[in-house]
Design a protein around this motif. Structure first.
Motif, short mmCIF file in Angstrom:
data_model
loop_
_atom_site.label_atom_id
_atom_site.label_comp_id
_atom_site.label_asym_id
_atom_site.label_seq_id
_atom_site.Cartn_x
_atom_site.Cartn_y
_atom_site.Cartn_z
N UNK A 111 -4.80 -10.14 0.96
CA UNK A 111 -5.02 -10.37 2.38
C UNK A 111 -4.46 -9.27 3.25
N UNK A 112 -3.29 -8.72 2.88
CA UNK A 112 -2.62 -7.71 3.70
C UNK A 112 -2.57 -6.35 3.04
N UNK A 113 -2.55 -6.29 1.71
CA UNK A 113 -2.43 -5.02 1.00
C UNK A 113 -3.44 -4.95 -0.14
N UNK A 114 -3.65 -3.76 -0.62
CA UNK A 114 -4.48 -3.54 -1.82
C UNK A 114 -3.70 -2.66 -2.78
N UNK A 115 -3.50 -3.15 -3.99
CA UNK A 115 -2.79 -2.40 -5.04
C UNK A 115 -3.80 -1.80 -6.00
N UNK A 116 -3.55 -0.57 -6.41
CA UNK A 116 -4.37 0.08 -7.43
C UNK A 116 -3.46 0.50 -8.57
N UNK A 117 -3.86 0.17 -9.78
CA UNK A 117 -3.12 0.52 -10.98
C UNK A 117 -4.02 1.35 -11.89
N UNK A 118 -3.43 2.31 -12.58
CA UNK A 118 -4.20 3.02 -13.60
C UNK A 118 -3.29 3.35 -14.77
N UNK A 119 -3.89 3.43 -15.92
CA UNK A 119 -3.16 3.83 -17.13
C UNK A 119 -4.11 4.65 -17.97
#
Length: 400
Positions: A224-232
């Motif tokens: 709702x307030x943030x967007x997280x991006x993960x990569x490996x």
């Protein structure tokens, strides 16, 4: 709930119940079959706010920043060079300070200056000391009377990033001083259950999934307030040795991109990046969501608007992530995992996937797109951190 063979044995959810979060935890566990043990992660109370104090902006401070992000922290302050005061650091209201600087056996001056400044200023939050090992004994004496956890240098040599010891120390401080200090629960039960901050668990799950893939894994979690991006990535990074090398598993947090509070920011940046026209009707819809954060779409038109905001949030957040970490191996991502309620509850994502591929180009050329409908990545990460690697890998089989 996860069986020993990795099968998903049950799923339950409940809202967070401040000021006693164990009320919600008890509601979830009682809705599931009895379990031999419970592993938990938490971002209750705002998660983990971390300030980085480093030596040079492009080297040690940047290394500390990357370690902090990968540890599941929200980086609220970064300073480089000798501190003159701690006003800005204090104003950022961190839970933990990560103090770094210098390679092992290298320059000690700035690290010791900053340790002395933090010591004199009587910074009350815990400090994780992860700088030049040669300078650490003196730095510890300058920080006497503070809560300090010393660990190996995040940058032991030029171009060599060693994030794991600092990540473990940040996790230790989070559990010992942050979870217990935010008034989330009256007793010790919650403190004893929680093993790590939620984004750290998810990142471990992403790394576990990447170990089963031949290329790179990309995950975007739109909230709702943030967007997280993960990569490996499972391929060797080609970062030049004169810069700070990247860890194989990475996370970035976009605090101005989200579905409700941050929806206007999504539309504004999408217009700037020419993903939307200047007169887009999505501007009014995003403003309505910003003003009504509990809004639940009830019509097909509003559900489509939510998906469009989610698509733009994912695109913008992934673009920012790639600008920071560089390309994901030679062929882009092998798999893109979509996480978040907007994706889990969507009836069809065919149009969204088509637009994501158009927006992101080569990074998704060879990627399959899946949705983490049951929220498997966090539990898998908890299992992996607890040493149950086979169970964690089996749990993630549904995403392969």
């Amino acid at each position: 709930m996860v069986a020993p063979d990795g099968a998903l044995a049950g799923v339950a959810q409940h809202r967070t119940t401040p000021p006693e979060v164990m009320t919600g935890v008890a509601a979830v566990t009682s809705a599931l079959p009895p379990a031999s043990s419970v592993l938990a992660c938490s971002s209750a109370g705002g998660g983990l706010r971390l300030a980085v104090v480093g030596q040079e902006r492009l080297v040690s401070a940047e290394a500390g920043h990357r370690v902090a992000l990968s540890a599941g922290a929200k980086v609220v302050h970064v300073s480089a060079g000798p501190l003159s005061n701690v006003y800005a650091l204090r104003a950022s209201d961190p839970d933990v300070v990560l103090l770094v600087g210098g390679t092992d056996g290298g320059d000690e001056k700035v690290l010791l200056h900053n340790a002395a400044c933090l010591g004199r200023a009587r910074v009350t939050v815990p400090v994780v000391l992860a700088g030049n090992k040669s300078a650490q004994p003196e730095a510890l004496s300058l920080l006497a009377g503070r809560t300090v956890v010393a660990t190996d240098n995040v940058l032991p040599d030029v171009g060599e990033l060693a994030p794991d010891p600092a990540r473990a120390a940040i996790r230790e401080v989070f559990l010992a001083h942050v979870i217990g200090g935010k008034g989330l629960s009256r007793g010790r039960r919650f403190r004893d259950l929680v093993r790590t901050v939620t984004p750290d668990a998810v990142l471990s799950g992403v790394a576990t999934l990447a170990a089963q893939e031949e290329g790179a894994v990309l995950v975007v979690d739109v909230g709702g307030a943030t967007t997280d991006v993960y990569s490996a990535v499972s391929t060797a990074d080609d970062t030049p040795a004169t810069t700070v090398a990247l860890p194989p598993d990475r996370r970035t947090v976009e605090g101005d991109i989200g579905m409700r509070v941050s929806a206007p920011g999504v539309v504004a940046e999408a217009i700037t990046e020419r993903l939307l026209a200047q007169d887009t009707p999505l501007a009014a819809k995003s403003a309505h969501r910003n003003e009504n954060v509990d809004f639940v779409p009830a019509t097909d038109d509003e559900r489509e608007a939510d998906l469009e905001i989610a698509r733009l949030a994912a695109t913008l957040a992934i673009r920012r992530h790639l600008r920071m970490v560089g390309r994901l191996g030679p062929t882009g991502a092998t798999v893109l995992v979509l996480s978040g309620g907007v994706f889990r509850h969507a009836q069809s994502l065919a149009e969204l996937e088509k637009n994501l591929r158009a927006d992101l180009g080569p990074v998704l050329r060879n990627a399959r797109v899946v949705v983490d409908r049951d929220g498997r990545l966090g539990p898998a990460g908890l299992l992996a951190q607890a040493g149950h690697d086979t169970t964690a890998a089996a749990l993630l089989a549904a995403l392969r």
